[in-house]
Design a protein around this motif. Structure first.
Motif, PDB file in Angstrom:
ATOM      1  N   THR A   1       0.843  -1.189   0.000  1.00  8.64           N
ATOM      2  CA  THR A   1       0.000   0.000   0.000  1.00  8.64           C
ATOM      3  C   THR A   1       0.879   1.240   0.000  1.00  8.64           C
ATOM      4  N   SER A   2       0.245   2.393  -0.139  1.00  8.00           N
ATOM      5  CA  SER A   2       0.944   3.662  -0.006  1.00  8.00           C
ATOM      6  C   SER A   2       0.238   4.380   1.135  1.00  8.00           C
ATOM      7  N   ALA A   3       0.833   4.295   2.324  1.00  8.23           N
ATOM      8  CA  ALA A   3       0.130   4.674   3.552  1.00  8.23           C
ATOM      9  C   ALA A   3       0.097   6.189   3.784  1.00  8.23           C
ATOM     10  N   ASP A   4      -0.449   6.895   2.792  1.00 10.65           N
ATOM     11  CA  ASP A   4      -0.541   8.357   2.878  1.00 10.65           C
ATOM     12  C   ASP A   4      -1.932   8.802   2.454  1.00 10.65           C
ATOM     13  N   TYR A   5      -2.933   7.925   2.671  1.00  4.54           N
ATOM     14  CA  TYR A   5      -4.227   8.157   2.046  1.00  4.54           C
ATOM     15  C   TYR A   5      -5.383   7.856   2.989  1.00  4.54           C
TER      16      TYR A   5
ATOM     17  N   GLU B   1      -5.613   0.283 -18.532  1.00  4.66           N
ATOM     18  CA  GLU B   1      -4.152   0.284 -18.638  1.00  4.66           C
ATOM     19  C   GLU B   1      -3.536  -0.577 -17.532  1.00  4.66           C
ATOM     20  N   ARG B   2      -4.038  -0.417 -16.311  1.00  2.00           N
ATOM     21  CA  ARG B   2      -3.532  -1.217 -15.188  1.00  2.00           C
ATOM     22  C   ARG B   2      -3.904  -2.686 -15.358  1.00  2.00           C
ATOM     23  N   ALA B   3      -5.107  -2.928 -15.927  1.00  4.88           N
ATOM     24  CA  ALA B   3      -5.571  -4.319 -16.087  1.00  4.88           C
ATOM     25  C   ALA B   3      -4.743  -5.086 -17.111  1.00  4.88           C
TER      26      ALA B   3
ATOM     27  N   VAL C   1      -7.507  14.596  -5.775  1.00  6.84           N
ATOM     28  CA  VAL C   1      -7.413  13.365  -4.968  1.00  6.84           C
ATOM     29  C   VAL C   1      -8.759  12.633  -4.969  1.00  6.84           C
ATOM     30  N   ASP C   2      -8.828  11.481  -4.297  1.00  5.30           N
ATOM     31  CA  ASP C   2     -10.112  10.795  -4.122  1.00  5.30           C
ATOM     32  C   ASP C   2     -10.904  11.488  -3.010  1.00  5.30           C
ATOM     33  N   GLY C   3     -12.241  11.486  -3.156  1.00 11.18           N
ATOM     34  CA  GLY C   3     -13.121  12.234  -2.260  1.00 11.18           C
ATOM     35  C   GLY C   3     -12.865  12.053  -0.770  1.00 11.18           C
TER      36      GLY C   3
ATOM     37  N   PHE D   1      -8.307   5.438   3.742  1.00 11.72           N
ATOM     38  CA  PHE D   1      -7.989   4.133   3.132  1.00 11.72           C
ATOM     39  C   PHE D   1      -6.778   3.499   3.814  1.00 11.72           C
ATOM     40  N   GLU D   2      -5.735   4.313   4.017  1.00  9.11           N
ATOM     41  CA  GLU D   2      -4.522   3.820   4.679  1.00  9.11           C
ATOM     42  C   GLU D   2      -3.679   4.995   5.139  1.00  9.11           C
ATOM     43  N   ASN D   3      -3.203   4.892   6.367  1.00  7.09           N
ATOM     44  CA  ASN D   3      -2.238   5.875   6.853  1.00  7.09           C
ATOM     45  C   ASN D   3      -1.511   5.286   8.044  1.00  7.09           C
TER      46      ASN D   3
ATOM     47  N   CYS E   1      -0.969  16.484  -7.704  1.00  3.66           N
ATOM     48  CA  CYS E   1      -1.563  15.155  -7.604  1.00  3.66           C
ATOM     49  C   CYS E   1      -0.463  14.211  -7.131  1.00  3.66           C
ATOM     50  N   GLN E   2      -0.821  12.950  -6.916  1.00  6.03           N
ATOM     51  CA  GLN E   2       0.202  11.959  -6.538  1.00  6.03           C
ATOM     52  C   GLN E   2       0.718  11.273  -7.805  1.00  6.03           C
ATOM     53  N   SER E   3       2.032  11.001  -7.828  1.00  9.86           N
ATOM     54  CA  SER E   3       2.644  10.345  -8.993  1.00  9.86           C
ATOM     55  C   SER E   3       2.049   8.970  -9.230  1.00  9.86           C
ATOM     56  N   GLY E   4       1.779   8.686 -10.475  1.00  3.66           N
ATOM     57  CA  GLY E   4       1.312   7.348 -10.855  1.00  3.66           C
ATOM     58  C   GLY E   4      -0.166   7.119 -10.661  1.00  3.66           C
ATOM     59  N   THR E   5      -0.892   8.174 -10.291  1.00  6.30           N
ATOM     60  CA  THR E   5      -2.334   8.013 -10.068  1.00  6.30           C
ATOM     61  C   THR E   5      -3.119   8.314 -11.350  1.00  6.30           C
ATOM     62  N   VAL E   6      -4.391   7.900 -11.328  1.00  9.13           N
ATOM     63  CA  VAL E   6      -5.262   8.229 -12.461  1.00  9.13           C
ATOM     64  C   VAL E   6      -5.453   9.748 -12.548  1.00  9.13           C
ATOM     65  N   MET E   7      -5.324  10.425 -11.391  1.00 12.40           N
ATOM     66  CA  MET E   7      -5.434  11.888 -11.387  1.00 12.40           C
ATOM     67  C   MET E   7      -4.316  12.497 -12.232  1.00 12.40           C
TER      68      MET E   7
ATOM     69  N   ALA F   1      -3.511  -3.150  -2.023  1.00 12.61           N
ATOM     70  CA  ALA F   1      -4.720  -2.566  -1.447  1.00 12.61           C
ATOM     71  C   ALA F   1      -4.365  -1.113  -1.174  1.00 12.61           C
ATOM     72  N   ALA F   2      -4.667  -0.227  -2.128  1.00 15.16           N
ATOM     73  CA  ALA F   2      -4.183   1.149  -2.026  1.00 15.16           C
ATOM     74  C   ALA F   2      -5.154   2.135  -2.671  1.00 15.16           C
ATOM     75  N   ALA F   3      -6.449   1.879  -2.513  1.00  9.16           N
ATOM     76  CA  ALA F   3      -7.461   2.748  -3.137  1.00  9.16           C
ATOM     77  C   ALA F   3      -7.173   2.889  -4.632  1.00  9.16           C
ATOM     78  N   MET F   4      -6.705   1.794  -5.233  1.00  6.52           N
ATOM     79  CA  MET F   4      -6.274   1.871  -6.632  1.00  6.52           C
ATOM     80  C   MET F   4      -7.464   1.698  -7.571  1.00  6.52           C
ATOM     81  N   THR F   5      -7.723   2.747  -8.312  1.00  4.47           N
ATOM     82  CA  THR F   5      -8.852   2.791  -9.235  1.00  4.47           C
ATOM     83  C   THR F   5      -8.657   1.784 -10.369  1.00  4.47           C
ATOM     84  N   TYR F   6      -9.765   1.158 -10.765  1.00  7.39           N
ATOM     85  CA  TYR F   6      -9.693   0.267 -11.927  1.00  7.39           C
ATOM     86  C   TYR F   6      -9.468   1.113 -13.181  1.00  7.39           C
TER      87      TYR F   6
HETATM   88  N1  ARG Z   1      -7.408   6.262  -6.774  1.00  8.95           N
HETATM   89  C1  ARG Z   1      -6.217   6.864  -7.297  1.00  8.95           C
HETATM   90  C2  ARG Z   1      -5.537   5.936  -8.268  1.00  8.95           C
HETATM   91  O1  ARG Z   1      -5.795   4.772  -8.259  1.00  8.95           O
HETATM   92  C3  ARG Z   1      -5.258   7.310  -6.247  1.00  8.95           C
HETATM   93  C4  ARG Z   1      -4.908   6.273  -5.228  1.00  8.95           C
HETATM   94  C5  ARG Z   1      -3.797   6.701  -4.303  1.00  8.95           C
HETATM   95  N2  ARG Z   1      -3.635   5.763  -3.241  1.00  8.95           N
HETATM   96  C6  ARG Z   1      -2.792   5.858  -2.182  1.00  8.95           C
HETATM   97  N3  ARG Z   1      -2.808   4.925  -1.299  1.00  8.95           N
HETATM   98  N4  ARG Z   1      -2.007   6.910  -2.073  1.00  8.95           N
HETATM   99  O2  ARG Z   1      -4.750   6.309  -9.076  1.00  8.95           O
END
Ligand code: ARG
Length: 266
Positions: free
Chosen positions: A50-54, A117-119, A200-202, A57-59, A159-165, A109-114
């Motif tokens: 995970t990326s525990a900065d979210y 491209e990832r699939a 970011v996510d809501g 979802f995770e911190n 935004c965060q690197s590597g995100t759908v954002m 498990a990192a709030a990773m959006t479907y």
């Molecule tokens: N939902 C977005 C994505 O999948 C951002 C997820 C960032 N998650 C995190 N744990 N920092 O691209």
């Protein structure tokens, strides 16, 4: 006599030839790898990245540094189903896919959006939750509500690197995109006035709005989030999906949603 020797010689050659022929393919064909699910069960723990900065979802808790959140509780359900313990591993969000493909982690498990491209790179679970994506600004900002990301042209948006954002923002010419490895730094930079807005996510808005005076100026439709594992690990994916399905059926997923998102407005 020479004839007999020749016949025996031929028979020996045939037998030796058949034996060699029988064993040779085994030297070239790789043995079938042990399914990941069996490796996990033998080892006794599942490694979830995970990326525990979210939050929520995770911190990481302070000062203990324990990784907690909705994704961790969902991962725990999966570990329980497999009869193993849960080991959470923290890394930058944009390292997760590579780590899972390399086998350093068993699941993400990192709030990773479907997204498609990832699939192509990993196997997504069924959707475990839907969330909106939001553009947030400091409450004191002069930016007002927008209806499309295109309205951010000319603005410095983080935004965060590597995100759908990041992908969505990069696709719009004229937005100055600032991608940070960590969301903590992203939010701190927004708070310090280093960028005009953050995408970011809501639920992240709600988690931070307690400590920083923030405002939402844009909200997307709901996007599906998935758990991810290596492709071709059908038995593991089956168990992950089974846990998602059954936890919605028996209500335990709603208990977790309520626990972590009970006060979410975004
Ligand atoms: N939902 C977005 C994505 O999948 C951002 C997820 C960032 N998650 C995190 N744990 N920092 O691209």
């Amino acid at each position: 006599m020479k004839r007999e020797i020749a016949i025996v010689g031929m028979i020996v050659c045939i037998v030796v030839g058949l034996l060699v022929g029988w064993f040779i393919p085994g030297l070239f064909i790789a043995p079938t790898p042990t399914p990941l699910i069996d490796q996990i069960k033998t080892r006794g723990y599942i490694i979830v990245g995970t990326s525990a900065d979210y939050p929520p979802f995770e911190n990481k808790t302070y000062p203990a540094g324990e990784i907690v959140g909705f994704d961790i509780d969902v991962s725990q359900l999966i570990a329980d189903e497999l009869g193993v313990t849960l080991e959470m591993t923290d890394m930058d969000f944009d390292s997760l896919i590579g780590a899972c493909r390399a086998g350093t982690i068993d699941m993400i498990a990192a709030a990773m959006t479907y997204n498609a491209e990832r699939a192509k790179q990993l196997a997504p679970s069924s959707t475990y939750i839907f969330v909106r994506q939001v553009v947030i600004v400091k409450n004191s900002s002069s930016l007002t509500t927008i209806t499309s990301l295109d309205d951010l042209v000319g603005k410095d948006v983080g935004c965060q690197s590597g995100t759908v954002m990041q992908t969505e923002l990069d696709d719009i010419t004229g937005i100055n995109v600032f991608a940070y490895a960590s969301v903590d730094i992203l939010i701190q930079t927004l708070d310090a006035g280093g960028i005009d807005a953050a995408y970011v996510d809501g639920p992240i808005y709600d988690a931070w709005a307690d400590t920083i005076d923030l405002r939402i100026i844009y909200s997307s439709g709901e996007e599906p989030l998935a758990l991810w594992c290596k492709q071709g690990e059908q038995a593991l994916l089956y168990e992950i999906n089974k846990v998602i399905f059954e936890s919605y059926q028996d209500g335990s997923m709603y208990t977790l949603i309520n626990k972590w998102f009970g006060n979410v407005t975004a």
